[in-house]
Enzyme design. Structure first.
Site, short mmCIF file in Angstrom:
data_model
loop_
_atom_site.label_atom_id
_atom_site.label_comp_id
_atom_site.label_asym_id
_atom_site.label_seq_id
_atom_site.Cartn_x
_atom_site.Cartn_y
_atom_site.Cartn_z
N GLU A 182 0.83 -1.21 0.00
CA GLU A 182 0.00 0.00 0.00
C GLU A 182 0.87 1.25 0.00
OE1 GLU A 182 -2.91 -0.32 -0.86
OE2 GLU A 182 -3.13 -2.47 -0.44
N HIS A 185 1.71 2.06 -3.51
CA HIS A 185 0.63 2.86 -4.13
C HIS A 185 0.69 4.30 -3.62
CE1 HIS A 185 -1.53 -0.26 -6.23
NE2 HIS A 185 -1.82 -0.96 -5.14
N HIS A 188 3.21 6.26 -5.38
CA HIS A 188 2.72 6.54 -6.73
C HIS A 188 1.87 7.82 -6.72
CE1 HIS A 188 0.96 4.44 -10.59
NE2 HIS A 188 1.80 5.40 -10.88
ZN LIG Z 1 -2.51 -2.97 -4.94
#
Ligand SMILES: [Zn+2]
Length: 390
Positions: A182, A185, A188
Protein backbone atom coordinates in the site's frame (compact mmCIF):
# COMPACT_ATOMS: atom_id res chain seq x y z
CA UNK A 1 -0.64 -1.53 -21.46
CA UNK A 2 -0.82 -4.91 -23.19
CA UNK A 3 -2.82 -3.43 -26.08
CA UNK A 4 -3.22 -6.68 -28.05
CA UNK A 5 -4.41 -10.17 -26.98
CA UNK A 6 -1.25 -11.54 -28.64
CA UNK A 7 0.91 -9.66 -26.18
CA UNK A 8 -0.98 -11.23 -23.27
CA UNK A 9 -0.77 -14.70 -24.78
CA UNK A 10 2.93 -14.39 -25.42
CA UNK A 11 3.67 -13.42 -21.85
CA UNK A 12 1.19 -15.69 -20.08
CA UNK A 13 1.99 -18.58 -22.39
CA UNK A 14 5.65 -18.56 -21.38
CA UNK A 15 4.75 -18.50 -17.68
CA UNK A 16 2.09 -21.14 -18.25
CA UNK A 17 4.39 -23.80 -19.67
CA UNK A 18 6.91 -23.38 -16.83
CA UNK A 19 4.13 -23.49 -14.26
CA UNK A 20 2.58 -26.65 -15.71
CA UNK A 21 5.98 -28.32 -15.66
CA UNK A 22 6.44 -27.44 -11.99
CA UNK A 23 2.85 -28.41 -11.14
CA UNK A 24 3.46 -31.88 -12.56
CA UNK A 25 6.50 -32.27 -10.30
CA UNK A 26 4.42 -31.11 -7.37
CA UNK A 27 1.70 -33.59 -8.29
CA UNK A 28 4.20 -36.44 -8.39
CA UNK A 29 5.38 -35.53 -4.90
CA UNK A 30 1.78 -35.46 -3.64
CA UNK A 31 1.00 -38.82 -5.23
CA UNK A 32 4.14 -40.24 -3.61
CA UNK A 33 2.96 -38.92 -0.26
CA UNK A 34 -0.48 -40.50 -0.74
CA UNK A 35 1.08 -43.84 -1.71
CA UNK A 36 3.46 -43.61 1.23
CA UNK A 37 0.42 -43.45 3.50
CA UNK A 38 -1.02 -46.50 1.80
CA UNK A 39 -3.54 -44.59 -0.32
CA UNK A 40 -3.88 -46.56 -3.52
CA UNK A 41 -6.43 -44.47 -5.39
CA UNK A 42 -6.23 -42.45 -8.61
CA UNK A 43 -5.04 -39.02 -7.45
CA UNK A 44 -7.60 -36.29 -8.33
CA UNK A 45 -8.11 -32.54 -8.01
CA UNK A 46 -9.93 -32.89 -4.70
CA UNK A 47 -6.89 -34.62 -3.17
CA UNK A 48 -4.44 -31.82 -3.97
CA UNK A 49 -4.99 -29.39 -1.11
CA UNK A 50 -5.18 -32.14 1.49
CA UNK A 51 -1.81 -33.64 0.60
CA UNK A 52 -0.20 -30.29 -0.19
CA UNK A 53 -1.14 -29.10 3.29
CA UNK A 54 0.42 -32.23 4.81
CA UNK A 55 3.69 -31.66 3.00
CA UNK A 56 3.65 -27.95 3.74
CA UNK A 57 3.16 -28.61 7.44
CA UNK A 58 5.86 -31.25 7.55
CA UNK A 59 8.49 -29.34 5.57
CA UNK A 60 7.80 -25.63 5.63
CA UNK A 61 5.66 -24.91 8.61
CA UNK A 62 6.24 -21.42 9.80
CA UNK A 63 4.95 -20.75 13.23
CA UNK A 64 3.23 -17.39 13.07
CA UNK A 65 4.11 -16.88 16.74
CA UNK A 66 7.77 -17.30 15.86
CA UNK A 67 7.65 -14.61 13.15
CA UNK A 68 5.41 -11.93 14.64
CA UNK A 69 7.83 -10.61 17.29
CA UNK A 70 10.12 -9.49 14.45
CA UNK A 71 7.50 -7.37 12.74
CA UNK A 72 6.59 -4.41 14.92
CA UNK A 73 4.19 -2.12 13.11
CA UNK A 74 6.17 1.01 14.01
CA UNK A 75 9.39 -0.53 12.75
CA UNK A 76 7.75 -1.54 9.48
CA UNK A 77 6.42 1.99 8.95
CA UNK A 78 9.94 3.30 9.60
CA UNK A 79 11.31 0.64 7.23
CA UNK A 80 8.94 1.69 4.42
CA UNK A 81 9.96 5.34 4.96
CA UNK A 82 13.67 4.48 5.10
CA UNK A 83 13.37 2.63 1.83
CA UNK A 84 11.70 5.67 0.20
CA UNK A 85 14.46 7.88 1.55
CA UNK A 86 17.18 5.72 0.03
CA UNK A 87 15.42 5.35 -3.29
CA UNK A 88 13.84 8.76 -3.77
CA UNK A 89 15.36 11.03 -1.12
CA UNK A 90 12.03 11.47 0.66
CA UNK A 91 11.85 12.31 4.35
CA UNK A 92 8.84 11.98 6.65
CA UNK A 93 8.17 14.28 9.60
CA UNK A 94 5.25 13.41 11.83
CA UNK A 95 2.74 16.19 12.42
CA UNK A 96 1.20 15.40 15.81
CA UNK A 97 -1.12 18.42 15.74
CA UNK A 98 -2.44 18.08 12.20
CA UNK A 99 -6.19 17.50 11.88
CA UNK A 100 -7.25 13.90 11.29
CA UNK A 101 -10.55 12.05 10.95
CA UNK A 102 -9.86 9.59 13.78
CA UNK A 103 -7.45 9.72 16.76
CA UNK A 104 -5.73 6.52 15.57
CA UNK A 105 -4.70 8.13 12.29
CA UNK A 106 -1.09 9.36 12.03
CA UNK A 107 -0.04 12.23 9.77
CA UNK A 108 3.32 12.99 8.20
CA UNK A 109 4.63 15.75 6.01
CA UNK A 110 6.69 14.39 3.14
CA UNK A 111 9.64 16.38 1.84
CA UNK A 112 12.08 15.80 -1.00
CA UNK A 113 15.89 15.73 -0.79
CA UNK A 114 16.07 19.52 -1.12
CA UNK A 115 13.52 20.01 1.64
CA UNK A 116 10.67 20.92 -0.72
CA UNK A 117 7.11 20.01 0.21
CA UNK A 118 6.00 16.82 -1.55
CA UNK A 119 2.69 16.13 0.13
CA UNK A 120 0.98 14.77 3.21
CA UNK A 121 0.78 11.11 4.10
CA UNK A 122 -1.79 9.65 6.47
CA UNK A 123 -1.54 6.19 8.00
CA UNK A 124 -4.74 4.65 9.34
CA UNK A 125 -3.34 1.34 10.52
CA UNK A 126 -5.64 -0.16 13.13
CA UNK A 127 -8.86 -2.14 12.82
CA UNK A 128 -11.87 -0.68 14.61
CA UNK A 129 -15.60 -1.29 14.57
CA UNK A 130 -17.28 0.32 11.52
CA UNK A 131 -14.09 0.23 9.46
CA UNK A 132 -14.17 -1.70 6.20
CA UNK A 133 -11.85 -4.71 6.21
CA UNK A 134 -8.85 -5.06 3.92
CA UNK A 135 -6.12 -2.64 2.98
CA UNK A 136 -6.02 0.14 0.42
CA UNK A 137 -4.55 3.46 -0.64
CA UNK A 138 -6.65 6.45 -1.44
CA UNK A 139 -6.14 10.16 -1.95
CA UNK A 140 -7.96 13.12 -0.40
CA UNK A 141 -6.21 15.39 -2.87
CA UNK A 142 -4.43 14.35 -6.05
CA UNK A 143 -1.39 16.11 -7.39
CA UNK A 144 -1.81 18.42 -10.39
CA UNK A 145 -0.16 21.51 -11.80
CA UNK A 146 -3.08 23.53 -13.11
CA UNK A 147 -3.19 27.12 -11.85
CA UNK A 148 -1.33 27.21 -8.56
CA UNK A 149 -1.15 23.44 -8.64
CA UNK A 150 -1.92 21.03 -5.85
CA UNK A 151 0.24 18.69 -3.77
CA UNK A 152 -1.28 15.33 -2.84
CA UNK A 153 -2.78 14.16 0.45
CA UNK A 154 -2.52 10.38 0.47
CA UNK A 155 -3.85 7.82 2.93
CA UNK A 156 -2.90 4.19 3.54
CA UNK A 157 -5.55 2.16 5.32
CA UNK A 158 -4.81 -1.19 6.97
CA UNK A 159 -6.54 -3.29 9.59
CA UNK A 160 -3.82 -4.24 12.06
CA UNK A 161 -4.58 -5.34 15.58
CA UNK A 162 -3.40 -3.06 18.37
CA UNK A 163 -0.91 -4.39 20.93
CA UNK A 164 -2.17 -5.28 24.41
CA UNK A 165 -1.96 -2.53 27.05
CA UNK A 166 0.76 -0.37 25.67
CA UNK A 167 2.68 -3.19 24.02
CA UNK A 168 3.79 -2.60 20.44
CA UNK A 169 1.51 -3.83 17.65
CA UNK A 170 3.00 -6.85 15.88
CA UNK A 171 2.36 -7.89 12.29
CA UNK A 172 2.44 -11.14 10.39
CA UNK A 173 4.89 -11.26 7.49
CA UNK A 174 1.92 -10.93 5.11
CA UNK A 175 0.74 -7.81 6.93
CA UNK A 176 4.21 -6.31 6.65
CA UNK A 177 4.16 -7.05 2.93
CA UNK A 178 0.72 -5.45 2.64
CA UNK A 179 2.07 -2.36 4.40
CA UNK A 180 4.84 -2.10 1.82
CA UNK A 181 2.36 -2.79 -1.00
CA UNK A 182 0.00 0.00 0.00
CA UNK A 183 2.91 2.31 0.65
CA UNK A 184 4.04 1.64 -2.93
CA UNK A 185 0.63 2.86 -4.13
CA UNK A 186 1.04 5.77 -1.71
CA UNK A 187 4.35 6.76 -3.31
CA UNK A 188 2.72 6.54 -6.73
CA UNK A 189 0.32 9.23 -5.49
CA UNK A 190 2.90 11.29 -3.58
CA UNK A 191 5.60 11.43 -6.24
CA UNK A 192 3.15 12.20 -9.03
CA UNK A 193 4.40 15.04 -11.22
CA UNK A 194 1.89 15.71 -13.99
CA UNK A 195 -0.16 18.64 -15.23
CA UNK A 196 -3.68 17.21 -15.29
CA UNK A 197 -5.58 15.61 -12.39
CA UNK A 198 -7.15 13.03 -14.73
CA UNK A 199 -3.72 11.41 -15.31
CA UNK A 200 -2.34 11.94 -11.81
CA UNK A 201 -0.73 9.32 -9.58
CA UNK A 202 -2.54 6.00 -9.72
CA UNK A 203 -4.89 7.04 -12.59
CA UNK A 204 -3.12 4.60 -14.94
CA UNK A 205 -4.09 1.39 -16.79
CA UNK A 206 -5.35 -1.58 -14.79
CA UNK A 207 -2.42 -3.70 -15.95
CA UNK A 208 0.06 -1.03 -14.84
CA UNK A 209 -1.34 0.22 -11.54
CA UNK A 210 -0.03 -2.69 -9.43
CA UNK A 211 3.55 -2.23 -10.63
CA UNK A 212 4.56 0.51 -8.15
CA UNK A 213 2.93 -1.36 -5.25
CA UNK A 214 4.05 -4.92 -6.03
CA UNK A 215 7.54 -3.70 -6.85
CA UNK A 216 7.82 -1.97 -3.49
CA UNK A 217 7.12 -5.26 -1.67
CA UNK A 218 10.46 -6.59 -2.91
CA UNK A 219 12.48 -4.21 -0.74
CA UNK A 220 10.91 -5.57 2.43
CA UNK A 221 12.62 -8.94 1.94
CA UNK A 222 16.07 -7.51 1.26
CA UNK A 223 18.76 -8.08 3.94
CA UNK A 224 19.20 -4.28 4.04
CA UNK A 225 15.62 -3.77 5.23
CA UNK A 226 14.83 -7.00 7.08
CA UNK A 227 18.22 -6.98 8.76
CA UNK A 228 17.80 -3.43 10.00
CA UNK A 229 14.14 -3.30 10.89
CA UNK A 230 12.90 -6.83 11.59
CA UNK A 231 14.15 -6.93 15.15
CA UNK A 232 12.77 -9.03 17.94
CA UNK A 233 10.43 -7.04 20.13
CA UNK A 234 11.92 -8.39 23.39
CA UNK A 235 15.57 -9.08 22.59
CA UNK A 236 16.14 -6.47 19.86
CA UNK A 237 18.05 -9.11 17.87
CA UNK A 238 17.65 -9.23 14.08
CA UNK A 239 15.81 -12.13 12.48
CA UNK A 240 18.17 -15.12 12.22
CA UNK A 241 19.37 -16.02 8.73
CA UNK A 242 17.86 -19.50 9.13
CA UNK A 243 14.37 -18.10 9.73
CA UNK A 244 14.69 -15.75 6.77
CA UNK A 245 15.58 -18.74 4.57
CA UNK A 246 12.56 -20.67 5.82
CA UNK A 247 10.24 -17.75 5.04
CA UNK A 248 11.58 -17.77 1.50
CA UNK A 249 11.26 -21.54 1.04
CA UNK A 250 7.71 -21.50 2.38
CA UNK A 251 6.81 -18.79 -0.11
CA UNK A 252 7.91 -20.93 -3.08
CA UNK A 253 6.08 -24.04 -1.95
CA UNK A 254 3.19 -25.14 -4.22
CA UNK A 255 3.79 -22.24 -6.62
CA UNK A 256 3.32 -24.48 -9.67
CA UNK A 257 -0.21 -25.15 -8.46
CA UNK A 258 -0.91 -21.51 -7.57
CA UNK A 259 0.37 -20.27 -10.93
CA UNK A 260 -1.57 -22.86 -12.93
CA UNK A 261 -4.74 -22.22 -10.94
CA UNK A 262 -4.56 -18.49 -11.60
CA UNK A 263 -3.18 -18.49 -15.15
CA UNK A 264 -5.78 -20.98 -16.42
CA UNK A 265 -8.53 -18.58 -15.32
CA UNK A 266 -6.76 -15.71 -17.06
CA UNK A 267 -6.35 -17.70 -20.29
CA UNK A 268 -9.98 -18.83 -20.30
CA UNK A 269 -11.07 -15.24 -19.63
CA UNK A 270 -9.05 -14.12 -22.68
CA UNK A 271 -10.41 -16.95 -24.81
CA UNK A 272 -14.01 -16.12 -23.90
CA UNK A 273 -13.64 -12.50 -24.90
CA UNK A 274 -11.92 -13.48 -28.13
CA UNK A 275 -15.16 -15.16 -29.28
CA UNK A 276 -17.08 -12.95 -31.66
CA UNK A 277 -20.30 -14.92 -31.67
CA UNK A 278 -21.52 -16.11 -28.29
CA UNK A 279 -25.17 -16.67 -29.22
CA UNK A 280 -25.10 -20.45 -28.92
CA UNK A 281 -22.35 -20.69 -26.35
CA UNK A 282 -22.36 -23.74 -24.10
CA UNK A 283 -20.26 -22.33 -21.28
CA UNK A 284 -19.32 -25.69 -19.73
CA UNK A 285 -18.29 -27.18 -23.07
CA UNK A 286 -16.36 -24.02 -23.92
CA UNK A 287 -14.49 -24.17 -20.63
CA UNK A 288 -13.64 -27.86 -21.08
CA UNK A 289 -12.44 -27.33 -24.68
CA UNK A 290 -10.29 -24.35 -23.76
CA UNK A 291 -8.68 -26.17 -20.84
CA UNK A 292 -7.96 -29.20 -23.04
CA UNK A 293 -6.38 -26.94 -25.67
CA UNK A 294 -4.01 -25.26 -23.20
CA UNK A 295 -3.10 -28.56 -21.53
CA UNK A 296 -4.60 -28.02 -18.09
CA UNK A 297 -3.36 -30.69 -15.66
CA UNK A 298 -6.30 -32.87 -14.69
CA UNK A 299 -5.47 -32.62 -10.98
CA UNK A 300 -5.90 -28.83 -10.82
CA UNK A 301 -9.10 -26.81 -11.07
CA UNK A 302 -9.06 -23.22 -12.35
CA UNK A 303 -9.23 -20.68 -9.55
CA UNK A 304 -12.46 -19.27 -10.98
CA UNK A 305 -14.58 -21.60 -13.07
CA UNK A 306 -16.74 -19.70 -15.52
CA UNK A 307 -20.18 -20.16 -13.92
CA UNK A 308 -18.99 -18.60 -10.66
CA UNK A 309 -16.54 -16.08 -12.10
CA UNK A 310 -18.85 -13.12 -11.57
CA UNK A 311 -16.19 -10.49 -12.17
CA UNK A 312 -15.54 -11.81 -15.64
CA UNK A 313 -18.57 -9.94 -16.92
CA UNK A 314 -18.32 -6.18 -16.63
CA UNK A 315 -15.43 -6.36 -14.17
CA UNK A 316 -12.31 -8.01 -15.55
CA UNK A 317 -13.67 -8.56 -19.06
CA UNK A 318 -10.45 -9.99 -20.54
CA UNK A 319 -8.46 -8.20 -17.85
CA UNK A 320 -7.87 -10.96 -15.30
CA UNK A 321 -4.41 -11.44 -16.80
CA UNK A 322 -3.36 -8.09 -15.39
CA UNK A 323 -2.21 -9.47 -12.01
CA UNK A 324 0.32 -11.72 -13.69
CA UNK A 325 1.23 -9.00 -16.17
CA UNK A 326 2.03 -6.64 -13.32
CA UNK A 327 3.89 -9.37 -11.45
CA UNK A 328 6.10 -10.05 -14.47
CA UNK A 329 6.93 -6.36 -14.50
CA UNK A 330 7.52 -5.99 -10.77
CA UNK A 331 9.84 -9.00 -10.73
CA UNK A 332 11.62 -7.78 -13.87
CA UNK A 333 11.92 -4.26 -12.48
CA UNK A 334 13.39 -5.47 -9.20
CA UNK A 335 15.80 -7.72 -11.11
CA UNK A 336 17.12 -4.53 -12.70
CA UNK A 337 18.19 -3.36 -9.25
CA UNK A 338 19.67 -6.74 -8.36
CA UNK A 339 21.66 -6.74 -11.57
CA UNK A 340 23.42 -3.53 -10.53
CA UNK A 341 24.57 -5.24 -7.33
CA UNK A 342 22.84 -2.57 -5.23
CA UNK A 343 19.09 -2.80 -4.58
CA UNK A 344 19.13 0.98 -3.95
CA UNK A 345 21.19 1.90 -7.02
CA UNK A 346 20.81 5.67 -7.30
CA UNK A 347 20.88 5.96 -11.07
CA UNK A 348 18.21 3.33 -11.52
CA UNK A 349 16.11 4.74 -8.67
CA UNK A 350 16.15 8.09 -10.44
CA UNK A 351 14.77 6.45 -13.60
CA UNK A 352 12.21 4.54 -11.57
CA UNK A 353 10.96 7.77 -10.10
CA UNK A 354 10.89 9.70 -13.38
CA UNK A 355 9.34 7.04 -15.60
CA UNK A 356 7.16 5.08 -13.20
CA UNK A 357 6.31 6.67 -9.84
CA UNK A 358 6.13 10.30 -10.97
CA UNK A 359 4.76 9.77 -14.46
CA UNK A 360 1.07 9.16 -13.79
CA UNK A 361 -0.50 8.40 -17.14
CA UNK A 362 1.36 11.05 -19.08
CA UNK A 363 2.90 8.59 -21.50
CA UNK A 364 2.19 5.15 -22.88
CA UNK A 365 2.89 2.69 -20.03
CA UNK A 366 4.84 0.32 -22.27
CA UNK A 367 7.09 3.16 -23.39
CA UNK A 368 7.45 4.31 -19.80
CA UNK A 369 8.53 0.83 -18.73
CA UNK A 370 11.03 0.51 -21.55
CA UNK A 371 12.43 3.96 -20.71
CA UNK A 372 13.06 2.73 -17.17
CA UNK A 373 14.30 -0.78 -17.96
CA UNK A 374 16.00 -0.22 -21.30
CA UNK A 375 14.03 -3.11 -22.80
CA UNK A 376 10.61 -4.80 -22.72
CA UNK A 377 9.70 -6.92 -19.65
CA UNK A 378 10.98 -10.50 -19.48
CA UNK A 379 9.54 -13.34 -17.44
CA UNK A 380 12.80 -14.59 -15.87
CA UNK A 381 12.38 -12.47 -12.77
CA UNK A 382 8.88 -13.80 -12.15
CA UNK A 383 10.00 -17.41 -12.61
CA UNK A 384 12.71 -16.81 -10.03
CA UNK A 385 10.34 -15.01 -7.65
CA UNK A 386 7.85 -17.88 -7.77
CA UNK A 387 10.56 -20.51 -7.65
CA UNK A 388 9.58 -21.76 -11.13
CA UNK A 389 12.98 -21.26 -12.75
CA UNK A 390 14.85 -24.47 -13.46
ZN1 LIG B 1 -2.51 -2.97 -4.94
Amino acid sequence: MAKRPDAVHELLGAVWSKAVERAKEERDALVAEARHEGGNFPFAAWDWRYYAEKIRKARYDLDEAELRPYFQLDNMITAAFACAERLFGLTFRELPDAPRYHPDVRVWEVRDAKGGHVGVFLGDYFARPSKRSGAWMSSFKSQHAIGKGQRPIIVNVLNCVKGNDGEPALLSFDDARTLFHEFGHGLHGLLSNVTYPSISGTAVSTDFVELPSQLYEHWLSTPEILGRFAKHVKTGKPMPEELRARVKAARNFNQGFATVEYTSSALVDMALYAKEDTSALDIDAFEAETLARIGMPAEIVMRHRLPHFMHIVGGYAAGYYSYMWSEVMDADAFAAFEETGDVFDAKLARKLKDYIYAAGNRRDPHEAYVAFRGRTPRIDGLLKKRGLAA
